[in-house]
Design a protein around this motif. Structure first.
Motif, PDB file in Angstrom:
ATOM      1  N   ALA A 191      -5.207   6.969  -5.945  1.00  0.00           N
ATOM      2  CA  ALA A 191      -5.051   5.547  -6.256  1.00  0.00           C
ATOM      3  C   ALA A 191      -4.623   5.391  -7.710  1.00  0.00           C
ATOM      4  N   CYS A 192      -3.760   4.417  -7.948  1.00  0.00           N
ATOM      5  CA  CYS A 192      -3.240   4.234  -9.317  1.00  0.00           C
ATOM      6  C   CYS A 192      -4.322   3.789 -10.297  1.00  0.00           C
ATOM      7  N   LYS A 225      -3.426   2.978 -14.340  1.00  0.00           N
ATOM      8  CA  LYS A 225      -2.660   1.927 -13.671  1.00  0.00           C
ATOM      9  C   LYS A 225      -1.246   2.445 -13.500  1.00  0.00           C
ATOM     10  N   SER A 226      -0.502   1.835 -12.594  1.00  0.00           N
ATOM     11  CA  SER A 226       0.852   2.311 -12.346  1.00  0.00           C
ATOM     12  C   SER A 226       1.757   2.016 -13.537  1.00  0.00           C
ATOM     13  N   GLU A 278       3.746  10.047 -11.305  1.00  0.00           N
ATOM     14  CA  GLU A 278       4.070   9.054 -10.279  1.00  0.00           C
ATOM     15  C   GLU A 278       5.437   9.379  -9.690  1.00  0.00           C
ATOM     16  N   ASN A 306       2.202   2.724  -3.453  1.00  0.00           N
ATOM     17  CA  ASN A 306       1.306   3.438  -4.353  1.00  0.00           C
ATOM     18  C   ASN A 306       1.817   4.875  -4.475  1.00  0.00           C
ATOM     19  N   ASN A 307       2.429   5.203  -5.589  1.00  0.00           N
ATOM     20  CA  ASN A 307       3.082   6.503  -5.761  1.00  0.00           C
ATOM     21  C   ASN A 307       2.386   7.400  -6.774  1.00  0.00           C
ATOM     22  N   CYS A 308       1.151   7.093  -7.102  1.00  0.00           N
ATOM     23  CA  CYS A 308       0.458   7.840  -8.151  1.00  0.00           C
ATOM     24  C   CYS A 308      -0.111   9.152  -7.616  1.00  0.00           C
ATOM     25  N   ASP A 337      -2.079  12.945  -3.813  1.00  0.00           N
ATOM     26  CA  ASP A 337      -2.001  11.484  -3.828  1.00  0.00           C
ATOM     27  C   ASP A 337      -3.323  10.902  -4.315  1.00  0.00           C
ATOM     28  N   ALA A 385       0.816  -1.209   0.000  1.00  0.00           N
ATOM     29  CA  ALA A 385       0.000   0.000   0.000  1.00  0.00           C
ATOM     30  C   ALA A 385       0.853   1.263   0.000  1.00  0.00           C
TER      31      ALA A 385
END
Length: 291
Positions: free
Chosen positions: A194-195, A279-280, A202, A175-177, A192, A172
């Motif tokens: 969610a990806c 998505k990441s 990112e 998560n860098n998005c 910040d 968790a």
């Protein structure tokens, strides 16, 4: 005012009494004439030292108290000590010495966490040193602490967390998005997100500028250097050749001027896309990314 004899003064008084008694007559057989020959030496006095692996109840501070409230890592806590080092010499550490210690912290944190701490945008590594009076009494330690920030952009607000980070950073936290708001080529805000939600940037990691480096000003040359290093981190994050760094936008975020002046020359990097993703992009090999 009544005085108080120290242990040493009491011993001297006792030995003097015995010696005077010996001038007039022999000591009784039950008296040990060599009173201290079989005493164990007193252990060398050592000051308090922090310990790696300890979790702390208080937020990270630059100048640490002599001791800190230590908690079980399974309980809510703010910081975790990933390394305890020692400053060389007897001069109280300044920015240059602290910068060198932070380089050591980076390496030790990687071994402790199993990966670079900068891989998790909300993690912050701080250096705590003894107070001046504690230093004067002989303390030479410094401790490297990892804490979780409330947001990747806010390096001054920490949150309580549970569980040790040793050995693995929880997914968790990787998560860098973010949704980056750019105004006139400058970053206005980074939220910040969610990806799996539409995002255009990112965080990819951090690096440190040399201890002698001045705080980044408006010079294009300085910022070009920062973006070039960020470009290397971006290609590593995406899993593409270094030569492709020029195809991706980069964001360089130096530490605050106050922290920089104190020796913390951290620069956080992010990759910026001219379209949104859901998505990441980590380890994507560039697939689905603008090029």
């Amino acid at each position: 005012m009544r005085g108080r004899l120290t242990a040493g003064a009491t011993l001297v008084a006792l030995l003097t009494t015995l010696a005077l008694a010996g001038c007039g007559q022999a000591l009784p057989a039950e008296v040990d004439a060599a009173l201290v020959d079989d005493w164990k030496p007193v252990a060398e006095v050592t000051g308090w030292m922090p310990e790696a692996g300890a979790c702390l109840a208080a937020v990270s501070v630059d100048i640490a108290l002599r001791s800190a409230a230590v908690k079980d890592c399974a309980e809510p806590h703010y910081g975790e000590v990933v390394h305890v080092g020692k400053f060389p010499g007897d001069t109280y550490p300044g920015p240059k010495e602290k910068a060198a210690a932070l380089y050591e912290c980076d390496l030790k944190a990687m071994l402790y966490l199993g990966r670079a701490w900068g891989h998790a945008a909300k993690l912050e590594l701080r250096l705590s040193t003894p107070k001046v009076d504690t230093w004067t009494s002989g303390a030479r330690w410094y401790r490297c602490e990892i804490s979780e920030q409330a947001s990747a952009e806010d390096a001054e607000r920490f949150i309580l967390r549970t569980g040790s980070l040793k050995g693995a950073i929880p997914p968790a936290l990787l998560n860098n998005c973010v949704k980056a708001v750019i105004v006139d080529d400058a970053v206005s805000r980074m939220d910040d997100i969610a990806c799996t939600t539409a995002h255009n940037a990112e965080y990819v990691g951090v690096f440190r500028e040399p201890a002698t480096a001045a705080y980044p000003d408006g010079s294009a040359k300085t910022w070009d250097r920062l973006h070039k290093t960020c470009g290397t981190l971006i290609t590593q994050y995406l899993g593409v050749p270094a030569s492709r760094a020029v195809y991706y936008g980069s964001i360089a975020l130096p530490a605050s001027g106050e922290r920089w002046a104190a020796g913390d020359h951290t620069v956080q990097c992010a990759v910026f896309f001219d379209k949104t993703l859901r998505k990441s992009a980590r380890d994507s090999k560039g697939k689905g990314l603008p090029s």
